[in-house]
Each structure stands twice: as C-alpha cells, then as structure tokens.
Enzyme design. Sequence first.
Site, mmCIF file in Angstrom:
data_model
loop_
_atom_site.group_PDB
_atom_site.id
_atom_site.type_symbol
_atom_site.label_atom_id
_atom_site.label_comp_id
_atom_site.label_asym_id
_atom_site.label_seq_id
_atom_site.Cartn_x
_atom_site.Cartn_y
_atom_site.Cartn_z
ATOM 1 N N GLN A 275 0.836 -1.211 0.000
ATOM 2 C CA GLN A 275 0.000 0.000 0.000
ATOM 3 C C GLN A 275 0.866 1.255 0.000
ATOM 4 O OE1 GLN A 275 -3.042 -1.097 3.120
ATOM 5 N NE2 GLN A 275 -4.238 0.336 1.926
ATOM 6 N N HIS B 140 -15.583 -20.363 -16.399
ATOM 7 C CA HIS B 140 -16.438 -21.554 -16.495
ATOM 8 C C HIS B 140 -15.926 -22.552 -17.535
ATOM 9 C CE1 HIS B 140 -19.750 -23.876 -15.312
ATOM 10 N NE2 HIS B 140 -20.681 -22.949 -15.243
ATOM 11 N N ASP C 15 -16.146 -25.509 -12.583
ATOM 12 C CA ASP C 15 -17.604 -25.659 -12.570
ATOM 13 C C ASP C 15 -18.183 -24.958 -11.338
ATOM 14 O OD1 ASP C 15 -17.389 -27.485 -10.407
ATOM 15 O OD2 ASP C 15 -16.924 -29.078 -11.838
HETATM 16 N N1 CAO Z 1 -15.758 -3.425 5.268
HETATM 17 C C1 CAO Z 1 -15.581 -2.711 6.387
HETATM 18 N N2 CAO Z 1 -14.425 -2.104 6.720
HETATM 19 C C2 CAO Z 1 -13.425 -2.212 5.832
HETATM 20 C C3 CAO Z 1 -13.538 -2.922 4.634
HETATM 21 C C4 CAO Z 1 -14.770 -3.559 4.360
HETATM 22 N N3 CAO Z 1 -14.959 -4.272 3.269
HETATM 23 N N4 CAO Z 1 -12.397 -2.844 3.981
HETATM 24 C C5 CAO Z 1 -11.581 -2.113 4.718
HETATM 25 N N5 CAO Z 1 -12.193 -1.755 5.844
HETATM 26 C C6 CAO Z 1 -11.618 -0.954 6.929
HETATM 27 C C7 CAO Z 1 -10.291 -1.516 7.346
HETATM 28 O O1 CAO Z 1 -10.400 -2.556 8.262
HETATM 29 C C8 CAO Z 1 -9.642 -0.289 7.903
HETATM 30 O O2 CAO Z 1 -10.190 -0.023 9.161
HETATM 31 P P1 CAO Z 1 -9.292 0.105 10.458
HETATM 32 O O3 CAO Z 1 -8.610 1.413 10.340
HETATM 33 O O4 CAO Z 1 -10.218 -0.030 11.602
HETATM 34 O O5 CAO Z 1 -8.306 -1.022 10.413
HETATM 35 C C9 CAO Z 1 -10.106 0.797 6.986
HETATM 36 O O6 CAO Z 1 -11.315 0.313 6.412
HETATM 37 C C10 CAO Z 1 -9.129 1.131 5.881
HETATM 38 O O7 CAO Z 1 -8.711 -0.047 5.230
HETATM 39 P P2 CAO Z 1 -7.795 0.042 3.921
HETATM 40 O O8 CAO Z 1 -8.616 0.227 2.725
HETATM 41 O O9 CAO Z 1 -6.715 1.008 4.140
HETATM 42 O O10 CAO Z 1 -7.064 -1.363 3.928
HETATM 43 P P3 CAO Z 1 -7.576 -2.789 3.489
HETATM 44 O O11 CAO Z 1 -6.463 -3.693 3.842
HETATM 45 O O12 CAO Z 1 -8.890 -3.140 4.034
HETATM 46 O O13 CAO Z 1 -7.690 -2.700 1.901
HETATM 47 C C11 CAO Z 1 -6.965 -2.201 -0.298
HETATM 48 C C12 CAO Z 1 -6.566 -2.441 1.164
HETATM 49 C C13 CAO Z 1 -5.714 -1.951 -1.063
HETATM 50 C C14 CAO Z 1 -7.657 -3.437 -0.841
HETATM 51 C C15 CAO Z 1 -7.935 -1.014 -0.375
HETATM 52 O O14 CAO Z 1 -7.364 0.113 0.212
HETATM 53 C C16 CAO Z 1 -8.341 -0.657 -1.781
HETATM 54 O O15 CAO Z 1 -7.608 -0.008 -2.511
HETATM 55 N N6 CAO Z 1 -9.549 -1.051 -2.183
HETATM 56 C C17 CAO Z 1 -10.102 -0.689 -3.482
HETATM 57 C C18 CAO Z 1 -10.075 -1.870 -4.397
HETATM 58 C C19 CAO Z 1 -10.659 -1.538 -5.737
HETATM 59 O O16 CAO Z 1 -10.516 -0.454 -6.255
HETATM 60 N N7 CAO Z 1 -11.368 -2.508 -6.317
HETATM 61 C C20 CAO Z 1 -11.963 -2.349 -7.592
HETATM 62 C C21 CAO Z 1 -11.202 -3.153 -8.566
HETATM 63 S S1 CAO Z 1 -11.977 -3.269 -10.109
HETATM 64 O O17 CAO Z 1 -11.871 -1.791 -10.711
#
Ligand code: CAO
Length: 482
Positions: free
Chosen positions: A378, A452, A456
């Site tokens: 990150q 798929h 499956d």
């Molecule tokens: N539900 C509830 N809380 C959540 C959560 C969820 N699904 N996901 C994260 N949180 C919380 C975390 O626990 C953290 O809380 P704390 O401070 O209490 O620990 C806070 O939100 C911030 O988390 P974060 O986002 O910094 O870290 P993460 O490890 O949960 O996720 C990452 C990392 C890289 C997956 C995320 O930051 C990210 O970029 N997500 C977006 C992904 C994306 O764009 N997907 C689309 C792809 S297709 O275009």
Amino acid sequence: AQNQPFHHSRPSGWLACCCSYHNGQNKARLGQVALPLQWRTFMTSADLFDIVQYKLSDIGEGIREVIIVEWYVKPGDKVNQFDSVCEVKSDKASVTITSRYDGFVRKLYHEVDAVALVGQPLLDIEIEESAESEKQEDVREIDGGSVSKDEEDKKSLATPAVRRLAIENKISLSDVIGTGKDGRVLKEDVIRYLESKQVAQFEKSSASKDVPSSQSTSIPQTPLGKSIPTSAAKVEFPAQPVSSPAQVGEDRTVPLKGVNKAMFKIMSEALKIPPFGYYDEVDVSQLVDMRKRLKVIAQQRGIQLTYMPIFIKAVSLSLLQYPILNSSLDAASEHITYKASHNIGVAMDTPEGLLVPSIKNVQSLSIFEIAAELNRLQSLGLAGKLGTAELSGTTFSLSNIGAIGGTYARPIIMPPNVAIGAIGKIQILPRFAAQGAIKEAHIMNISWSADHRVIDGATMARFSNLWKQYLEEPTTFLLNLK
Ligand code: CAO
C-alpha cells in the site's frame, strides 16, 4: 538516479501494473563534455543545449529486447516530465516509458514494430532548462543568508516546471525534501509531499470527527515509514485533489495511455472468458470482534491489521483444498497449470489508478506477515513505486471494493488466472439468532467470478463455503495454520 527516466510497466496478463524503472542514459552536451554545476553558471546560453540520450535499461525478468508498440511523441514535440513517450512490449511485460525532463524530442531511434535492445538508445531529448533559468538556479545555489520563505524557495534547486507545480499547489519548495542531485527537488518529490499532506489532512479530519479528543490522532506508519490510507472513511472525507480539475469548455479526444491503456487491452482480453458468478453473504461478527483485539497487538508491532490479511489467508487455506482455482489457463494450447505458490493479488486503488500487486507465497505466511506485506504494498502504491516484482506472478485475486463502499460487484477474471473475488462492505444488519430471536450481525457480501471453461459452479461454491467457514468461525484457522 536523478538523470534517469521512469518506466511504467504492466506485466502482460495483469490489469494495471505500473512501476518505476530507471533507464540508463547518456547525457551529451553539444560540442563539449558535461561540466560541474558551478561552471555552468558562467556559460553563455549557446553552450547550454543538453541532449539527453535515453537508453533502454534492464527491465528485469531476463528481458533482453522489446518491440516498440507505439510512439506518443515525434521529433520536435515538446514533452514534460512524466509524459509518456513510448510503449514497448516484451513477451513478459508492457512498459510505458515516460520523460524525465521538460524539453523537446530531437530523435527517435526506432520505428514502430522495430526491436530495441536493452542498453541501446531509444530517443534523444533536448532539455528545456534555459541558460537563464539554470544560471539563476545556480546563482541561487551559491547565494546565502536568506531568511524569508520566498527566498528559501528560490534557493531550492528545481526546474521551472517543478517550481510551477509547487506554485500551482500553493506549497513552499523549501518544505519539500529534494531527492535529486545536490538536493534538487524533483517533480515526484513534490507529488509525494502533496500526497503525504493529503493523507495527513484526511487523517486529521477523520480523527477529529471519529475519535474522542483524548485519543491519539497520529498517522499509522508502515514498515516503510509511510502513512497508510484509511480508505473506509474515504466516502465521508474525500481528500483534496492535488490541483483543481480543469474547466472543460469543449470536447477533448485523447489517446488512451498508461494504466488506462493497459486496462483497455486486458479487459478486452478478459471478455473472452465466460464467467461463472457466485454470490453469498458471510456473517463476520466473530471476526470483527477478533480483529479488534488483534489490531491492537499488530499496531504495537508497527503493523496495520485490517480484515484483508485474514481474508487472504482464508483464501490460501481454501485453495489448498481446491487447487484448480489457483491455476493458470493456456487457452491456446488447452493446458492448465496448477500453481504451487499462492500469489494473491490485491486490487488497489492508487493515485495512478487500479493496480494489482500480489502477496507472494501466502501459503507459507502468517496473517501478521501478510499484513506487513500488504502495508508495504500500500505504501508503494501510494508513492507510485510498485514495480514488476510486486505486479507480476499473481495466481488469484481479491478486490476489496467494500473499502470504498458497496456490497456486490462482478469482478473480472484476469487471464491466465481462473478466479477472482470481490468483497463488499461489512454492514451491521439484523439476522436471526437461535430460537428465532433477532440479533445484530456484521454481514459482508462476497462475489466470486470463475472461468467456467475450467471451473464448474459446484467447485466455486464449495470453495466459497470453506472460505466462509474460516471467516464465520475464525478459530477454525487454528486447525490448519502451519
Ligand atoms: N468493510 C468494512 N471495513 C473495511 C472494509 C470492508 N470491506 N475494507 C476495509 N475496511 C476498513 C479496514 O479494516 C480499515 O479499518 P481500520 O482502520 O479499523 O483497520 C479501513 O477500512 C481502511 O482499510 P484500507 O482500505 O486502508 O485497507 P484494506 O487492507 O482493508 O484494503 C486495499 C486495502 C488496497 C484493498 C484497499 O485500500 C483498496 O484499494 N480497495 C479498493 C479496491 C478496488 O478499487 N477494487 C476495484 C477493482 S476493479 O476496478
């Protein structure tokens, strides 16, 4: 490293891979050899044409040659730092090469589709720094005794473009740590500074709203010492944009570049896959409770423990039972390779766009080790420094869209992988407890997509059930962790 251009690399098969490589280059002065800075101060402008020759550096993974896919510039074009100049492709990766300078393109060494060898020149750029600006900068460098912020700013070594960027964003160059030669402030130093300000600002506003005033509001640090974005609150507190969006008065047509272009190509490729979608809800109430306690312990060890490392470990434990979901499909030869390593990709929302770095060999990592690696990735993502090592080799992916918001998503499988999961936001919802009582539950939705042609539906469902069991009863981890 200051004089080296950046490459943005997208290993083939992966959506958004962007890394900073450094190119070798020769810096040739017309009619003379390069001289120390102080000497230049006394030169005439005629002496100050720097032609920078970019060479294709070693871009790793044993790549010895690439094909020029596209030039984004031609001789005579003006380029700015970080502008894409060309795209090259090897059998393993696509790489967008960006300019390190403001200047004018003077020569391209290859036609499109030609082969360029590692170590050979790609293009020449005449750098733009005028005699006057260099002269002024150098005089400033040797001047002394300034006290005001403005004057300190003037003393900071930086190109006119970097100064302009600082002015546009209303920051003082003297506050930015220059990583260039002799402490010169580079464009990426300014961008990094702005990003850290953004995160600090966001953390401050988040803390002032969510945290009692007696609690610490310090920004959590990763092993790299970088701030960790807490994106779950992003919806409430959007960070300030680095600069105001441009006022659009007319239609604009621009070529797809960089991460967008990679997304275009790979998504088009991904369309060939017939996806099987499988959706379920997971009651993570026990996990929420457990994570609360583990988070404090991890924090004491300098690591931010979110839910992701636990989800990722549960994926790996489940893959041990269903290895076909961690396989790589060669559709052309109709072969499937069961991958030994669980390299779990994490879709990451970064300032550059969507990137998918992976945590390697999750099968041999503890949850704490996964958390440390995720923190590192990150930080790199935030700083725009994810490289091929981080962005390649993924065997299975998770996309935590719930960190931004939303419950369901339809994740797109990235060939040659065969499956991917998208995690929704954990919500507190009413559910039935034993004897029909209503209880408050932490509910999270999961959306899987599987290829798929080789997976499956029953396999996907069984895998999902096992994963769900680990998360609903997290003590079951104990039985299978090694
Ligand atoms: N539900 C509830 N809380 C959540 C959560 C969820 N699904 N996901 C994260 N949180 C919380 C975390 O626990 C953290 O809380 P704390 O401070 O209490 O620990 C806070 O939100 C911030 O988390 P974060 O986002 O910094 O870290 P993460 O490890 O949960 O996720 C990452 C990392 C890289 C997956 C995320 O930051 C990210 O970029 N997500 C977006 C992904 C994306 O764009 N997907 C689309 C792809 S297709 O275009």
